[in-house]
Design a protein around this motif. Structure first.
Motif, PDB file in Angstrom:
ATOM      1  N   ASN A 439       0.821  -1.207   0.000  1.00 40.71           N
ATOM      2  CA  ASN A 439       0.000   0.000   0.000  1.00 40.71           C
ATOM      3  C   ASN A 439       0.854   1.257   0.000  1.00 40.71           C
ATOM      4  O   ASN A 439       0.454   2.278  -0.551  1.00 40.71           O
ATOM      5  CB  ASN A 439      -0.954   0.001   1.202  1.00 40.71           C
ATOM      6  N   ILE A 440       2.023   1.181   0.614  1.00 42.17           N
ATOM      7  CA  ILE A 440       2.944   2.337   0.578  1.00 42.17           C
ATOM      8  C   ILE A 440       3.641   2.385  -0.781  1.00 42.17           C
ATOM      9  O   ILE A 440       3.677   3.420  -1.446  1.00 42.17           O
ATOM     10  CB  ILE A 440       3.975   2.245   1.724  1.00 42.17           C
ATOM     11  N   TYR A 442       2.903   1.558  -3.848  1.00 43.99           N
ATOM     12  CA  TYR A 442       1.807   1.162  -4.737  1.00 43.99           C
ATOM     13  C   TYR A 442       2.088   1.584  -6.178  1.00 43.99           C
ATOM     14  O   TYR A 442       2.681   2.624  -6.438  1.00 43.99           O
ATOM     15  CB  TYR A 442       0.497   1.795  -4.264  1.00 43.99           C
ATOM     16  N   ARG A 496       3.044   7.016   1.445  1.00 46.08           N
ATOM     17  CA  ARG A 496       3.029   6.755   0.000  1.00 46.08           C
ATOM     18  C   ARG A 496       3.489   7.995  -0.775  1.00 46.08           C
ATOM     19  O   ARG A 496       4.276   7.889  -1.727  1.00 46.08           O
ATOM     20  CB  ARG A 496       1.605   6.364  -0.412  1.00 46.08           C
TER      21      ARG A 496
END
Length: 586
Positions: A439-440, A442, A496
């Motif tokens: 998720n980071i 991505y 992110r």
């Protein structure tokens, strides 16, 4: 694809387009057709075997016939089994391949549609296309084609056998064909009309269900169970009525067509049993002719039942192809945007949403943001703050004016290169049902090494809670990060953006979901993130933007004030009024 989906010519065009997706698998198709051919020939051979079996075995008691007929029957049915398997499995293989490809086409279209499309289309309707509509094509691409070719071939073979046995009796049967054709054409229009209604109602069912799942807490708190139940029962009952109408049409049309065929059969039996015919035909020949008629009736019955599946498939194909033909995001730029310093200019920008050209959201916007400068956009709800910032990554296309990055019109650059220069931390944090690490890191960041991911998480003050999780960075966060708190989700979104390290940063109230303690930590991370970057901040809480380089005040789509926090307070204008409302006490 603009003509009416109920038009028969249009239905032919749509179905032909569907079949074109099967052309790459023509070798498998030929194998399946070969299976259909040997299946059809085996049916005719079996019917013809009845004549020597009755006349040779039972009437003449021929020893050779008694010996060979059972062996021949076993061989014929073995061939029939092989043909049936080749045809059904081959066509199913083609159909599932076509469905897989169409699902990929629809999914890829979802990825490239403009933001405005999602704002005017229900997600339930889109899911219905992906799940229900495309699945309807499986029958149209396999079962319908298999039945149409195999049963038609079988009927032709059986007619040849019947013509060989008695041309006169066979011609009587052929009289019924024009009547059957007229009935099929009339029923087809009804099937297609009902199929379109069913597909629309499935979209409504999906939409209401999805909203109920997503808003389950609001429904419970505000006592919306009865209202949602009534809303669902309404669309559910409509869906049921349309399905029943389709079943009723099929239930009437199939027996009606079969009745026409049986009437012709009855005439054949009547004529065949008259003394003149009985003298010309042996018992075996008559039995073989009758079995051919019975088999023909079975295959004709199957042909009459595929019409409903065919029309559902055409309606589904129309829905899917109309979606696939939707215009994607315009990406006519040819320049690659690289090594951006971050100078942003809005020049005479006026913007209206599609279909609302007479109600501009933004009017004659003139604004220059220097490299590394932080600019906050404030104003009442509906002033145009989010729209103004959303124009920069080209989530919407402007018709009037220009937006420049480093003196380059963003319309002249490719979308990929433009968006690669922009990082976004939104108020509505989106996380995927994947690990924290993914998720980071991505999308285009997926090849980032573990050290860079860890440093980004630490800079976003997310490392502490990540390390407390059972699997650390490998923890799966659940659908949209449901297993995390709002503040934790927000910190992952900031991590992110830190990892992307883009020269332009968009912050849409990035601390809105944080508690007081988390906000204190995150504010420091955001200030670090904003260093040496051109930052556009959409601000609702004015306390978070007091230290930005410039504040732009919007009112009814126009810029009414520009300045620093203390300068605007001193003017005692629109910004001072907004500030006073937020910080006033009774």
């Amino acid at each position: 694809m603009r003509s009416s989906p109920g038009d028969s010519a249009d239905g032919y065009v749509i179905y032909r387009r569907l079949l074109r997706h099967a052309f790459p698998y023509w070798k498998v198709f030929l194998l399946a057709v070969f299976g259909m051919v040997i299946f059809s020939l085996s049916q005719g051979a079996f019917a013809k075997l009845i004549e020597p079996m009755v006349d040779g075995s039972f009437v003449d008691k021929d020893p050779a016939m008694i010996k060979w007929i059972p062996i021949l029957m076993i061989i014929v049915f073995a061939i029939r089994t092989i043909g049936s398997f080749l045809s059904e499995y081959g066509m199913a293989w083609i159909a599932r391949s076509v469905i897989q490809n169409l699902r990929s086409m629809v999914f890829n279209k979802l990825l490239c549609l403009p933001i405005g499309y999602y704002e005017t289309t229900s997600s339930g309707g889109l899911l219905s296309k992906m799940v229900y509509d495309i699945e309807q094509l499986a029958d149209a691409a396999s079962t319908v084609v298999t039945t149409l070719i195999r049963d038609s071939l079988t009927i032709i073979v059986l007619l040849v056998v019947m013509m060989y046995l008695s041309a006169t009796l066979t011609l009587i049967l052929l009289v019924a064909i024009p009547v059957i054709a007229v009935a099929v054409v009339l029923v087809s229009k009804r099937f297609r009309k009902l199929s379109h209604r069913i597909q629309r109602s499935m979209g409504d069912v999906s939409n209401v269900t999805e909203e109920t799942i997503e808003a389950n807490r609001e429904i419970k708190i505000f006592g919306g169970q009865e209202y949602e139940t009534e809303r669902f029962e309404k669309v559910n009952a409509y869906n049921r009525r349309q399905h029943l109408k389709l079943v009723a049409t099929n239930a009437i049309s199939s027996p009606l067509i079969q009745q026409i065929v049986v009437t012709a059969f009855a005439g054949i039996v009547y004529i065949a049993t008259k003394p003149g015919f009985l003298d010309e035909m042996t018992v075996g020949k008559f039995m073989s002719f009758m079995l051919s008629m019975i088999l023909l009736l079975q295959h004709a019955k199957r042909l009459t039942t595929i019409n409903a599946k065919l029309q559902r498939g055409i309606a589904a194909a129309y829905s899917v192809f109309t979606f696939v033909d939707s215009e994607p995001e315009p990406d006519r730029g040819t320049r690659e945007l690289t090594h951006v310093e971050g100078r942003v200019q809005y020049q005479s920008v006026t913007f209206s949403y599609e279909g609302m050209e007479n109600e501009p959201v933004l009017s004659d916007i003139e604004l220059t943001i220097e490299p590394g400068e932080s600019v906050a956009f404030v104003g009442r709800s509906g002033a145009g703050k989010s729209t103004l910032v959303s124009l920069l990554p080209r989530f919407y296309e402007i018709k009037q004016g220009r937006i420049l990055i480093d003196d380059v019109d963003i319309k002249d650059v490719t979308l990929t290169s433009l968006r690669s220069q922009i990082a976004l931390v939104s108020q509505q944090v989106t996380l995927f049902n994947d690990t924290i690490a993914h998720n980071i890191a991505y999308g285009a960041l997926e090849h980032a090494d573990e050290t860079a991911i860890r440093e980004a998480a630490e800079a976003a003050y997310a490392l502490d809670f990540i390390e407390r999780l059972p699997e650390g960075f490998d923890t799966v966060v659940g659908e949209n990060g449901v297993l995390l708190s709002g503040g934790q989700r927000q910190r992952l979104a900031i991590a992110r953006a830190i990892l992307k390290n883009a020269p332009i940063l968009i912050l849409d109230e990035a601390t809105s979901a944080l508690d007081t303690e988390s906000e204190r930590y995150i504010q420091g991370a955001i200030e670090h993130l904003m260093e040496d970057r051109t930052t556009l901040v959409i601000a609702h809480r004015l306390s978070t933007i007091e230290r930005v380089d410039k504040i732009v005040v919007l009112e009814a789509g126009r810029i009414v004030e520009v300045g620093r926090h203390d300068e605007l307070l001193a003017k005692n204008g629109q910004y001072a009024s907004l500030h006073g409302i937020q910080f006033s006490t009774t």
